[in-house]
Write a protein that holds these residues in place. Structure first.
Motif, PDB file in Angstrom:
ATOM      1  N   GLY A   1       0.827  -1.210   0.000  1.00  0.00           N
ATOM      2  CA  GLY A   1       0.000   0.000   0.000  1.00  0.00           C
ATOM      3  C   GLY A   1       0.853   1.249   0.000  1.00  0.00           C
TER       4      GLY A   1
ATOM      5  N   ILE B   1      -5.539   7.898  -8.495  1.00  0.00           N
ATOM      6  CA  ILE B   1      -6.177   6.582  -8.296  1.00  0.00           C
ATOM      7  C   ILE B   1      -5.173   5.606  -7.678  1.00  0.00           C
ATOM      8  CG2 ILE B   1      -7.154   4.583  -9.508  1.00  0.00           C
ATOM      9  CD1 ILE B   1      -8.407   6.625 -11.489  1.00  0.00           C
ATOM     10  N   GLU B   2      -3.936   5.649  -8.180  1.00  0.00           N
ATOM     11  CA  GLU B   2      -2.890   4.779  -7.612  1.00  0.00           C
ATOM     12  C   GLU B   2      -2.712   5.078  -6.113  1.00  0.00           C
ATOM     13  OE1 GLU B   2       1.004   5.317  -9.297  1.00  0.00           O
ATOM     14  OE2 GLU B   2       1.931   3.936  -7.859  1.00  0.00           O
TER      15      GLU B   2
ATOM     16  N   LEU C   1      -5.716   3.837  -4.162  1.00  0.00           N
ATOM     17  CA  LEU C   1      -5.662   2.381  -3.996  1.00  0.00           C
ATOM     18  C   LEU C   1      -4.688   2.017  -2.877  1.00  0.00           C
ATOM     19  CD1 LEU C   1      -6.684  -0.288  -5.217  1.00  0.00           C
ATOM     20  CD2 LEU C   1      -4.718  -0.250  -6.758  1.00  0.00           C
TER      21      LEU C   1
ATOM     22  N   ILE D   1      -5.500   0.090   0.689  1.00  0.00           N
ATOM     23  CA  ILE D   1      -4.747  -1.091   1.147  1.00  0.00           C
ATOM     24  C   ILE D   1      -4.142  -0.815   2.529  1.00  0.00           C
ATOM     25  CG2 ILE D   1      -2.736  -2.567   0.671  1.00  0.00           C
ATOM     26  CD1 ILE D   1      -3.311  -2.113  -2.326  1.00  0.00           C
TER      27      ILE D   1
END
Lengths: 545, 43
Positions: free
Chosen positions: A416, A454-455, A458, A462
Motif C-alpha cells: 500500500g 487513483i494509484e 488504492l 490497502i
C-alpha cells in the motif's frame, strides 16, 4: 520482571494505538476525496466537518500523538530492561504519562469540535483554540518528564556500576531523549512566548516568520525523535531476532552521538522559501542537513551487515543468498525489514528535496506527503508495528493472536505504501499537485493527475485494510484467554566484537557541549536578528473551515 | 560455512550499499532532469 514499567509501557502503547486508529482512519478518506469520492458531507453527523478537520486529526494523532506515546513508552521499557534495573522514580514516569494524557485530551477536544483545524504544523496566522496549543505543550512537557525519569534511572545505574560501559540500548534510548529535550526548546518557546498569549487574546498579533523558525527548530529533529527509537530496535534488537550479531557496536554508538549533534541545526531546510531567512543561513543548514547522510549511510551498512551475519549463520550462502535465509516467517522481523526498505526510498526522497533548487519545485506539492509517509509512515510506524508484535505479547503475557495475520499486515502495508508514495511523489514532481488541498474540488486539477491519484487512493485503501489487520491482532492478543507458557525476553543483540567500545563513545559531556555550540552558531545570529526585528502584527485567522 | 569464508567480510552488504548509492544517483538525477524539463525554477 519490572512489573511497574510493564504496566506503564502498556498504557503508553495503548493510548498511542487508539490515537493511531482514529487518525489513521482519516487517511483513506483523504485519498478518496482526491479521486472525487467526497464522504465528508455524510460524516458531518458524527462531527467531521471538513476535509481539513480530518487532515488535522490525521496529522496530530498520527504524527504527534501515536509517535510520542509509543516512543516514551518503548524507550522507558528499553532503558529499564537494558540496564536490568527498575525505574528509580516510577511516580515521575507515571506523572509523565498523566501529563501527556491530560495534554492529549485538551488538544483533542478542540480538534474534534472543529475549533483547531490548523493542521499539525499549526502555522500562524492560522489560529486555533488556546486549549489546542496548551494541550500539545503538555504532551511535550509530559515527554520531558518521562525523559527525566529515564535519566535519573540511568544516573543511578551509573553510580551503581562505575567503570562499566553503558549497554547500547540504554545509551541509545537516553541519547534520543536528550536530543528531544534540547530540540523541543524551539516549540516550547514558540508556544509559551508567541502562540498561547496570542490565542488567548493577550496580544493582538503574532510574528509568523519567527514562529515558523521556532517550529522548525523542533520540527526537523522531531523526525529523528521518531526515527531513533526505530534505530534502537534495528541496531539493538533486530540482529538478535535474525540470529546474528551487531556488526559494529562502536559505529552504532557513534551514529547516535552524531544524530544528537546534527539533528537540530538543520531546520532551515524547511524554510528555503521563507523570505526573511538570509540565504547564507539556508546554505549552512543545507550543508548540515547533508551531513546527516553520514550517520544514515553508516546505519544502512551496519544494520545490513548485522543481518548478513544472521542470514549466513542460518545457512544462507552466496553474495545475496543470505537474504532468503532471514526469518521471513517472523512478523516482527518482516515488518521491520520492510520498514527499512521503504525508509531507504524515503531517504533518497529526503536527500533530493533537501537540495535548494528541487525544493523550490516540490516544497508545497504532494511530493512531501509522499516522502513523509515513507519515513514516519513506514520507516517508523511499520517498525513500531514490528516491535509491537513481540512487545505487546510480552506486556500482556499472551501469545500473539495470529502470526499469519501479522505477516499479511506487514506485506500489505509495504504494498500500500509503495503505491501511495509512488503516486504522490510523481504528482508532486511532474505536475506540481499541491499538498494539503481538497484536490477533488480543485478547479485547476488536471485529468493527467487522475491515474496517479487513483494509484495513491488504492494504496491508501490497502493501508487502511492493513491497519485493520494490525488492530485485529492487537485486540486479539490482549483479549486472548491463552497465556504465555514461556516469558518473552526483550531481544538484545550481542556485538560481533565483544571488546568494549572506546570510552569517548560512552561519555556525554563533549557531545552535549558540541551540540549546544553547533546550535548556537547555526541558529543564534538568525534568532537574534528575527527577535530584534520582532513584528507582532499578524492577526489570527480561524474558523476557516 | 567453510566454503562461505570469502564472505566473512560482509560482501553482500557492500554490494547492497553500492546498489543503494547507484539508486540514489539515478533517482535524484531523474528528479533533477524532470525539474529541468519542466522549466527549472524559472517562471
Amino acid at each position: 520482571m519490572y512489573a511497574s514499567v510493564k504496566k506503564l509501557t502498556g498504557w503508553y502503547l495503548g493510548v498511542g494505538m487508539v490515537a493511531l486508529f482514529i487518525g489513521g482512519a482519516m487517511g483513506p478518506l483523504q485519498k478518496l476525496e482526491h479521486v472525487g469520492i467526497n464522504v465528508y458531507p455524510a460524516l458531518q453527523n458524527v462531527g467531521l466537518n471538513s476535509y481539513y478537520q480530518g487532515l488535522t486529526i490525521h496529522g496530530v494523532l498520527n504524527a504527534l500523538v501515536w509517535t510520542t506515546f509509543f516512543i516514551v513508552g518503548f524507550l522507558t521499557f528499553a532503558t529499564v530492561n537494558s540496564l536490568e534495573r527498575d525505574l528509580t522514580h516510577p511516580k515521575l514516569n507515571w506523572a509523565s504519562f498523566y501529563i501527556m494524557v491530560i495534554g492529549l485530551v485538551m488538544a483533542a477536544v478542540p480538534v474534534l469540535l472543529n475549533t483547531a483545524t490548523v493542521l499539525f504544523t499549526f502555522y500562524p496566522p492560522l489560529q486555533a483554540s488556546p486549549f489546542y496549543y496548551m494541550g500539545l505543550t503538555l504532551v511535550v512537557v509530559g515527554s520531558w518528564v518521562g525523559g527525566w525519569g529515564m535519566f535519573l534511572t540511568y544516573y543511578a545505574w551509573r553510580k551503581e556500576n562505575p567503570g562499566v560501559q553503558t549497554p547500547f540500548i540504554a545509551l541509545a534510548s537516553n541519547i534520543t531523549m536528550a536530543m528531544w529535550q534540547i530540540a523541543t526548546l524551539g516549540i516550547a518557546t514558540e508556544m509559551l512566548w508567541l502562540i498561547i498569549p496570542w490565542s488567548l487574546g493577550w496580544v493582538d498579533g503574532i510574528d509568523p516568520q519567527l514562529a515558523r523558525t521556532f517550529f522548525w527548530f523542533t520540527g526537523h529533529p522531531i523526525v529523528y525523535f521518531w526515527l531513533l527509537p526505530a534505530y534502537v530496535s534495528w541496531y539493538g534488537m533486530v540482529p538478535k531476532q535474525v540470529g546474528g550479531k551487531l556488526f559494529s557496536e562502536p559505529l552504532a554508538r557513534l551514529v547516535f552521538w552524531l544524530f544528537l549533534l546534527l539533528s537540530i541545526p538543520v531546520g532551515l531546510h524547511h524554510q528555503y522559501l521563507d523570505p526573511s531567512v538570509p540565504a547564507g543561513w539556508k546554505i549552512v543548514h543545507a550543508v548540515l542537513t547533508y551531513s546527516l547522510f553520514i550517520p544514515s549511510l553508516l546505519t544502512a551498512f551496519n544494520i545490513i551487515a548485522s543481518m548478513e551475519i544472521g542470514g549466513r549463520a542460518r545457512g544462507g550462502t552466496g553474495l545475496l543468498g543470505w537474504i532468503r535465509a532471514l526469518p521471513w516467517d517472523n512478523p516482527s522481523f518482516t515488518a521491520q525489514n520492510l520498514a527499512m526498505i521503504l525508509f531507504a526510498f524515503g531517504g533518497i526522497g529526503g536527500l533530493t528535496n533537501a537540495s535548494y533548487n528541487l525544493n523550490l519545485v516540490i516544497h508545497n506539492t504532494m511530493w512531501i506527503p509522499g516522502h513523509f509517509h515513507l519515513t514516519v509512515g513506514s520507516g517508523v510506524t511499520l517498525t513500531f508495528f514490528g516491535i509491537a508484535y513481540w512487545l505487546v505479547p510480552k506486556l500482556a503475557n499472551k501469545p500473539l493472536f495470529s502470526n499469519k495475520v501479522a505477516l499479511w499486515q506487514a506485506w500489505t502495508w509495504f504494498a500500500g505504501m509503495l503505491l501511495m508514495s509512488n503516486g504522490l511523489h510523481i504528482l508532486g514532481l511532474n505536475f506540481g499537485s499541491p499538498r494539503r488541498t481538497m484536490l477533488g474540488v480543485a478547479p485547476y486539477a488536471s485529468s493527467d493527475w487522475q491515474p496517479l491519484l487513483i494509484e495513491a487512493a488504492l494504496g491508501g485503501i490497502i493501508l487502511g485494510v492493513s491497519g485493520l489487520l494490525f488492530y485485529t491482532n492487537m485486540l486479539g492478543t490482549v483479549f486472548s484467554k491463552k497465556t504465555l507458557t514461556e516469558e518473552i525476553e526483550m531481544p538484545v543483540a550481542e556485538p560481533l566484537d565483544p571488546h568494549p567500545a572506546p570510552a569517548w563513545l560512552d561519555t556525554w559531556r563533549p557531545w552535549v557541549v558540541a551540540t549546544v555550540v553547533l546550535i548556537l552558531v547555526s541558529y543564534g545570529p538568525l534568532l537574534v536578528n528575527l527577535i530584534s526585528n520582532l513584528n507582532l502584527t499578524s492577526p489570527g485567522f480561524n474558523a476557516l473551515w | 560455512m567453510e566454503k562461505d569464508k570469502k564472505y566473512k567480510a560482509p560482501q553482500g552488504t557492500v554490494a547492497l550499499v553500492i546498489l543503494y548509492v547507484i539508486l540514489i544517483i539515478a533517482l535524484w538525477g531523474s528528479a533533477y532532469l524532470t525539474m529541468l524539463a519542466r522549466g527549472g525554477t524559472i517562471g
